[in-house]
Design a protein around this motif. Structure first.
Motif, PDB file in Angstrom:
ATOM      1  N   ASN A   3       0.988  -1.121   0.027  1.00 50.74           N
ATOM      2  CA  ASN A   3       0.081   0.007  -0.027  1.00 50.74           C
ATOM      3  C   ASN A   3       0.953   1.217  -0.027  1.00 50.74           C
ATOM      4  N   GLU A  10       2.504  10.257   5.333  1.00 48.93           N
ATOM      5  CA  GLU A  10       2.077   8.841   5.405  1.00 48.93           C
ATOM      6  C   GLU A  10       3.350   7.826   5.251  1.00 48.93           C
ATOM      7  N   ARG A  51      -0.954  -2.882   6.948  1.00 44.49           N
ATOM      8  CA  ARG A  51      -2.298  -3.004   7.458  1.00 44.49           C
ATOM      9  C   ARG A  51      -2.594  -1.641   8.360  1.00 44.49           C
ATOM     10  N   ALA A  54      -3.336   1.523   6.468  1.00 41.20           N
ATOM     11  CA  ALA A  54      -4.766   1.366   5.912  1.00 41.20           C
ATOM     12  C   ALA A  54      -5.697   1.675   6.930  1.00 41.20           C
ATOM     13  N   GLU A  55      -5.425   1.316   8.249  1.00 45.39           N
ATOM     14  CA  GLU A  55      -6.397   1.521   9.221  1.00 45.39           C
ATOM     15  C   GLU A  55      -6.183   3.179   9.716  1.00 45.39           C
ATOM     16  N   ARG A  56      -5.011   3.648   9.434  1.00 42.31           N
ATOM     17  CA  ARG A  56      -5.006   5.141   9.645  1.00 42.31           C
ATOM     18  C   ARG A  56      -5.714   5.914   8.668  1.00 42.31           C
ATOM     19  N   ARG A  57      -5.545   5.440   7.416  1.00 41.51           N
ATOM     20  CA  ARG A  57      -6.396   6.187   6.413  1.00 41.51           C
ATOM     21  C   ARG A  57      -7.925   6.148   6.649  1.00 41.51           C
ATOM     22  N   LYS A  58      -8.464   5.139   7.260  1.00 48.02           N
ATOM     23  CA  LYS A  58      -9.693   4.992   7.484  1.00 48.02           C
ATOM     24  C   LYS A  58     -10.367   6.030   8.564  1.00 48.02           C
ATOM     25  N   ARG A  59      -9.253   6.437   9.289  1.00 39.96           N
ATOM     26  CA  ARG A  59      -9.622   7.366  10.701  1.00 39.96           C
ATOM     27  C   ARG A  59      -9.232   8.684  10.219  1.00 39.96           C
ATOM     28  N   SER A  60      -8.739   8.913   8.921  1.00 39.81           N
ATOM     29  CA  SER A  60      -8.391  10.318   8.607  1.00 39.81           C
ATOM     30  C   SER A  60      -9.532  11.117   8.165  1.00 39.81           C
TER      31      SER A  60
END
Length: 60
Positions: A3, A10, A51, A54-60
């Protein structure tokens, strides 16, 4: 890194995640020689960091 980081921020976060994941990445890994072992640890650690990013992006 599967990713790819989209920004410098990032990338810095991914680097930190990778460093944090190294110990966990060693879990369950074995290798016939040191090089093989390290390749597997780095691969597993990078997957963990991916991973986490990816979780960090979900929370942005």
């Amino acid at each position: 890194m599967s990713n790819k980081a989209k920004t410098e921020t990032e990338l810095q976060a991914w680097d930190q995640y990778l460093a944090a994941a190294i110990e966990l990445g060693r879990t369950g890994v074995s290798g016939a020689n040191t090089s093989d072992f390290l390749d597997k640890v780095v691969k597993q650690s990078a997957e963990i960091a991916d991973r986490m990013l990816a979780e960090r992006r979900k929370r942005s």
